[in-house]
Design an enzyme around this catalytic site. Structure first.
Site, short mmCIF file in Angstrom:
data_model
loop_
_atom_site.label_atom_id
_atom_site.label_comp_id
_atom_site.label_asym_id
_atom_site.label_seq_id
_atom_site.Cartn_x
_atom_site.Cartn_y
_atom_site.Cartn_z
N GLY A 151 0.85 -1.19 0.00
CA GLY A 151 0.00 0.00 0.00
C GLY A 151 0.88 1.23 0.00
CB CYS A 152 0.49 4.53 1.59
SG CYS A 152 1.42 6.06 1.82
CG PHE A 153 6.01 4.73 -0.77
CD1 PHE A 153 5.67 5.97 -0.28
CD2 PHE A 153 6.31 4.62 -2.11
CE1 PHE A 153 5.63 7.08 -1.10
CE2 PHE A 153 6.29 5.73 -2.95
CZ PHE A 153 5.93 6.96 -2.43
#
Length: 176
Positions: free
Chosen positions: A12-14
């Site tokens: 997902g969002c890093f």
């Protein structure tokens, strides 16, 4: 001597997994970036459009003499929902897919075994993809160690803080 290893993972969002690994004993470097797509040297806006095929990912380099690879992979499965297809919370699209990017067949097999082992922790099937690692493009500077630079950011407070608490609880020996 060090046994330095690098894994490339998409969760997902890093920013989320970056925050966890930045606080993990034995981790030497975390680089947020993009991989798994078909566009050369994409930027954040391009990747967010979903048109490049890239995933937000990170490369985590760690000293396996200090922190076992199983801990790094355990944090991966703890730090996001690997049963959610192409989304993590409010972040939706293939760029937020759960993915493990392998360098060779040995690493692919190791990742497959890690998925199988982690499946016992989840009621729903894990949808983490196994993908060959192509070119990894580091993200823009603003995305590197985002949480440390922006701890009061709303996303950090609402999304990342609970993930950090969960990682600290599950891996107290490793995550500060």
């Amino acid at each position: 001597m060090s046994d330095l290893r690098t894994l490339t993972l998409g969760a997902g969002c890093f920013w989320c997994l970056d925050a966890v690994y930045q606080r993990t004993t034995g981790v030497r470097e975390v680089i947020s970036g993009y991989t798994g797509g078909h566009t050369d040297d994409p930027g954040y806006r391009e990747v967010c459009s979903g048109m490049t095929g890239h995933a937000e990912a990170l490369q985590v380099t760690f000293d396996a003499d200090i922190v076992p690879e199983d801990v790094i992979l355990g944090l991966f499965f703890t730090g996001h929902d690997p049963t959610s297809l192409n989304r993590q919370g409010y972040d939706v699209g293939t760029q937020y897919r759960s993915a493990m990017f392998y360098r060779d067949e040995t690493e692919k097999q190791h990742f497959a075994e890690a998925i199988e082992s982690a499946q016992t922790l989840f009621d729903d099937p894990i949808v983490t993809t196994l993908e060959p690692l192509g070119t990894f493009y580091p993200a823009e500077a603003v995305h590197q160690d985002f949480y440390t630079a922006n701890p009061d950011n709303g996303y950090c407070r609402v999304i990342i803080d609970p993930k950090l608490r969960k990682a600290r609880t599950a891996f107290a020996e490793w995550v500060s």
